[in-house]
Motif scaffolding. Sequence first.
Motif, short mmCIF file in Angstrom:
data_model
loop_
_atom_site.label_atom_id
_atom_site.label_comp_id
_atom_site.label_asym_id
_atom_site.label_seq_id
_atom_site.Cartn_x
_atom_site.Cartn_y
_atom_site.Cartn_z
N ILE A 144 -3.85 5.79 11.75
CA ILE A 144 -3.60 5.58 10.24
C ILE A 144 -4.30 6.59 9.39
CG2 ILE A 144 -4.13 4.12 8.42
CD1 ILE A 144 -4.22 1.80 9.98
N SER A 145 -3.27 7.64 8.77
CA SER A 145 -3.80 8.70 8.31
C SER A 145 -4.88 9.59 8.93
CB SER A 145 -4.47 8.27 6.83
OG SER A 145 -3.41 7.64 6.10
N ALA A 194 3.54 9.56 14.66
CA ALA A 194 3.00 9.46 13.53
C ALA A 194 3.55 11.21 12.76
CB ALA A 194 1.75 9.58 12.97
N LYS A 195 3.26 12.18 13.49
CA LYS A 195 3.64 13.55 13.02
C LYS A 195 4.91 13.63 13.25
CE LYS A 195 3.05 18.24 14.40
NZ LYS A 195 2.64 19.42 15.26
N ALA A 254 5.08 9.68 9.47
CA ALA A 254 4.70 8.50 9.02
C ALA A 254 3.21 8.35 8.62
CB ALA A 254 5.02 7.25 9.98
N ASP A 255 2.70 7.26 7.91
CA ASP A 255 1.12 7.17 7.68
C ASP A 255 0.59 6.57 8.88
OD1 ASP A 255 1.54 8.19 4.84
OD2 ASP A 255 2.71 6.25 4.55
N VAL A 256 1.20 5.68 9.39
CA VAL A 256 0.95 4.61 10.46
C VAL A 256 1.77 4.75 11.71
CG1 VAL A 256 0.24 2.11 11.04
CG2 VAL A 256 0.07 2.85 8.67
N ARG A 263 0.86 -1.16 0.13
CA ARG A 263 0.10 0.15 -0.05
C ARG A 263 0.96 1.45 -0.10
NH1 ARG A 263 -5.47 -0.97 2.04
NH2 ARG A 263 -5.68 -3.16 2.23
N LYS A 264 2.24 1.10 -0.13
CA LYS A 264 3.13 2.19 0.02
C LYS A 264 3.05 3.21 1.17
CE LYS A 264 3.86 2.59 -4.97
NZ LYS A 264 3.75 1.03 -5.27
N LEU A 265 2.78 2.53 2.52
CA LEU A 265 2.51 3.31 3.87
C LEU A 265 3.71 2.92 4.44
CD1 LEU A 265 -1.13 1.87 4.47
CD2 LEU A 265 -0.51 4.14 3.67
N THR A 266 4.22 3.99 5.30
CA THR A 266 5.19 3.84 6.35
C THR A 266 4.58 3.74 7.76
OG1 THR A 266 5.38 6.21 6.27
CG2 THR A 266 6.71 5.15 4.87
#
Length: 172
Positions: free
Chosen positions: A135-136, A100-101, A105-107, A29-32
């Motif tokens: 998550i996002s 995340a901030k 990161a996305d997750v 999913r191209k998530l970090t």
Amino acid sequence: MMYPDRMWRKTKDDGIELEECLVNELTKRKLTITTAESCTGGMIAGTLVNVAGASDVLSEGYITYSNEAKERLVGVDRETLKRYGAVSEQTAREMAAGAAKAAGADVALSATGIAGPGGGTAEKPVGLVYIGCYISGRINVVKCQFNGSRMENRISTVEEALKLALKEIEGL
């Protein structure tokens, strides 16, 4: 201290280890991902790096064992810590969002709890853990009550955090 290789590396129904499933899903999913860990002391991130290719999705994590570290590294509000305590849904929520901030990161997974054997109270017994998953922009926090030794409680927290992240990501 050495841990047996399979001690906390639980598998999904298809036999693939949870951390491998999570890294694969994030990659697809191209998530970090990042972590903010208190009672697990870095075990969530450490478990993720068991997987070859984890560096494509994980660039950093935060061990926020003290309240001061929670504030400084991942932006937990001092008032949250005073009002609800380090072991609380509110703190787990702020740890996940702040990590995340801070990492971009996305997750983000957070874990804060009382691993034991001491430190528990009637209101917050040994084995009480809050796990947060960001998550996002969306955050889900789960409350867990484990009943094992200190290490068993930490291992159970890692397993539940990986399961929570997979569930949340698969629900996107």
